[in-house]
Scaffold this motif. Structure first.
Motif, PDB file in Angstrom:
ATOM      1  N   LEU A 251       0.834  -1.202   0.000  1.00 54.45           N
ATOM      2  CA  LEU A 251       0.000   0.000   0.000  1.00 54.45           C
ATOM      3  C   LEU A 251       0.870   1.254   0.000  1.00 54.45           C
ATOM      4  CD1 LEU A 251      -3.131   0.839   0.478  1.00 54.45           C
ATOM      5  CD2 LEU A 251      -2.361   1.321   2.797  1.00 54.45           C
ATOM      6  N   ALA A 252       1.867   1.289   0.884  1.00 62.27           N
ATOM      7  CA  ALA A 252       2.733   2.466   0.997  1.00 62.27           C
ATOM      8  C   ALA A 252       3.627   2.630  -0.228  1.00 62.27           C
ATOM      9  CB  ALA A 252       3.575   2.355   2.268  1.00 62.27           C
ATOM     10  N   ILE A 253       4.286   1.546  -0.632  1.00 58.87           N
ATOM     11  CA  ILE A 253       5.203   1.626  -1.768  1.00 58.87           C
ATOM     12  C   ILE A 253       4.446   1.895  -3.064  1.00 58.87           C
ATOM     13  CG2 ILE A 253       6.877   0.333  -3.148  1.00 58.87           C
ATOM     14  CD1 ILE A 253       7.889   1.251  -0.428  1.00 58.87           C
ATOM     15  N   GLY A 254       3.301   1.240  -3.219  1.00 54.54           N
ATOM     16  CA  GLY A 254       2.509   1.434  -4.434  1.00 54.54           C
ATOM     17  C   GLY A 254       2.010   2.850  -4.583  1.00 54.54           C
ATOM     18  N   ALA A 255       1.601   3.469  -3.470  1.00 52.42           N
ATOM     19  CA  ALA A 255       1.127   4.854  -3.526  1.00 52.42           C
ATOM     20  C   ALA A 255       2.261   5.796  -3.917  1.00 52.42           C
ATOM     21  CB  ALA A 255       0.539   5.255  -2.181  1.00 52.42           C
ATOM     22  N   LYS A 256       3.406   5.641  -3.284  1.00 51.51           N
ATOM     23  CA  LYS A 256       4.547   6.522  -3.559  1.00 51.51           C
ATOM     24  C   LYS A 256       5.010   6.384  -5.013  1.00 51.51           C
ATOM     25  CE  LYS A 256       9.307   7.468  -2.147  1.00 51.51           C
ATOM     26  NZ  LYS A 256       9.885   7.211  -3.481  1.00 51.51           N
ATOM     27  N   GLU A 257       5.167   5.141  -5.460  1.00 51.72           N
ATOM     28  CA  GLU A 257       5.615   4.925  -6.833  1.00 51.72           C
ATOM     29  C   GLU A 257       4.560   5.355  -7.838  1.00 51.72           C
ATOM     30  OE1 GLU A 257       8.478   3.831  -8.337  1.00 51.72           O
ATOM     31  OE2 GLU A 257       9.382   4.086  -6.359  1.00 51.72           O
ATOM     32  N   GLY A 258       3.290   5.220  -7.453  1.00 53.69           N
ATOM     33  CA  GLY A 258       2.207   5.579  -8.368  1.00 53.69           C
ATOM     34  C   GLY A 258       2.222   7.048  -8.750  1.00 53.69           C
ATOM     35  N   TYR A 259       2.332   7.925  -7.746  1.00 51.88           N
ATOM     36  CA  TYR A 259       2.266   9.354  -8.078  1.00 51.88           C
ATOM     37  C   TYR A 259       3.612   9.935  -8.491  1.00 51.88           C
ATOM     38  CZ  TYR A 259       4.069  11.170  -3.564  1.00 51.88           C
ATOM     39  OH  TYR A 259       4.841  11.494  -2.481  1.00 51.88           O
ATOM     40  N   THR A 260       4.718   9.265  -8.150  1.00 54.30           N
ATOM     41  CA  THR A 260       6.022   9.802  -8.556  1.00 54.30           C
ATOM     42  C   THR A 260       6.465   9.289  -9.927  1.00 54.30           C
ATOM     43  OG1 THR A 260       7.123   8.028  -7.316  1.00 54.30           O
ATOM     44  CG2 THR A 260       6.867  10.150  -6.208  1.00 54.30           C
ATOM     45  N   ASN A 261       6.243   8.003 -10.205  1.00 55.76           N
ATOM     46  CA  ASN A 261       6.765   7.409 -11.440  1.00 55.76           C
ATOM     47  C   ASN A 261       5.713   6.712 -12.295  1.00 55.76           C
ATOM     48  OD1 ASN A 261       9.528   8.122 -10.835  1.00 55.76           O
ATOM     49  ND2 ASN A 261       9.487   6.488  -9.297  1.00 55.76           N
ATOM     50  N   GLY A 262       4.453   6.684 -11.831  1.00 52.67           N
ATOM     51  CA  GLY A 262       3.404   6.091 -12.640  1.00 52.67           C
ATOM     52  C   GLY A 262       3.006   4.702 -12.190  1.00 52.67           C
ATOM     53  N   LEU A 263       1.885   4.235 -12.717  1.00 50.84           N
ATOM     54  CA  LEU A 263       1.320   2.945 -12.311  1.00 50.84           C
ATOM     55  C   LEU A 263       2.239   1.789 -12.685  1.00 50.84           C
ATOM     56  CD1 LEU A 263      -1.033   1.419 -11.066  1.00 50.84           C
ATOM     57  CD2 LEU A 263      -2.167   1.455 -13.300  1.00 50.84           C
TER      58      LEU A 263
END
Length: 287
Positions: A251-263
């Motif tokens: 949840l934490a890593i996915g959120a951070k990577e999602g908005y910084t580098n994309g899905l």
């Protein structure tokens, strides 16, 4: 004259040829063997394990559920009051908070069951079942007052650091916020399922290795049999812990990577976490 000196010569010769007494080689100190438990200690340990797991699971989970509404409220309040982040990022975090709030009591329950099992067992062996119950009760009190309680106190005292002159709050675009939420959902699913399955698949190897380590040790037979009884309940807890812990991490890593580098990066990063976890467990369980 010659005959008078011969006895003295003969005596000297005998004294010269006399060998010193043989010395006894030093003996190695006796090896100390591991003192075994009595049957009574073993039964007290197992009774303490059952009591400890029950007390800690029920008590700590109840405390976590009791504190959860206030913790969520204080978290939202602190999030709203902070000046360091902008409205889109605030909204994104606000959407993700309930998932963490739901998962936390489950993680507390599983972790408390494992801790109570072994703490209660140790106290039971050394001091009896009654002592195991008292000590695990103290653990629950400490968790309620010093862990979950202090968390609430810290959230209450939280004061947002004011922005410096000319400083702007950090924020993300609406699309990036959407990517963060989707990435968090994907990460929780990937790491929760993936780490849970890896743990489940590695559990038989872990059980076998645990039994090998127990039975090749220098412990007495009663200790070996008693500790062997604890292996299955510990193994049962492993996979659920992997699922919940993996989901929170994803949840934490996915959120951070999602908005910084994309899905795509979010999926890749959380997938790498599963692989890294597999490699680490595989290395740990090598014979």
């Amino acid at each position: 004259m010659i005959t008078a000196t011969l006895p003295r010569f003969s005596n000297v010769s005998r004294a010269t040829n006399q060998q010193p007494p043989a010395q006894t080689p030093p003996q190695a100190p006796p090896q100390e063997t591991e003192k075994d438990w009595t049957i009574g200690q073993a039964l007290s340990g197992l009774g303490g394990a059952v009591v400890g797991a029950a007390i800690e699971t029920v008590g700590n989970t109840a405390s976590s559920l009791y504190r959860a509404p206030e913790a969520v409220y204080q978290s939202y309040k602190a999030l709203y009051n902070t000046q360091q982040i902008g409205p889109v990022l605030k909204t994104t975090i606000a959407v993700l908070l309930p998932a963490a709030a739901i998962a936390t009591p489950v993680l507390v329950a599983l972790g408390s069951a494992g801790y109570g099992l072994f703490h209660g067992f140790q106290e039971g062996v050394e001091h009896g079942v009654g002592s195991a119950a008292r000590e695990c009760g103290k653990d629950v009190k400490k968790f309620h007052n010093e862990l979950s309680g202090k968390l609430i106190d810290e959230l209450r005292k939280y004061e947002a650091e004011p922005l410096q002159p000319g400083e702007k709050p950090y924020d993300i675009h609406v699309i990036e916020g959407g990517k963060a939420v989707v990435g968090a959902a994907a990460g929780a699913a990937i790491d929760g399922v993936g780490i849970g399955l890896v743990t489940l698949g590695q559990t038989p190897r872990g059980v076998v290795k645990a039994y090998k380590e127990i039975w090749k040790s220098d412990m007495g037979p009663v200790q070996k049999v008693t500790l062997s009884v604890l292996v299955p309940p510990a193994a049962v807890l492993a996979a659920p812990l992997g699922v919940v812990g993996g989901a929170l991490y994803g949840l934490a890593i996915g959120a951070k990577e999602g908005y910084t580098n994309g899905l795509g990066s979010s999926v890749k990063k959380t997938g790498e976490a599963v692989k890294d976890y597999y490699d680490a467990t595989n290395e740990a369980l090598k014979n």
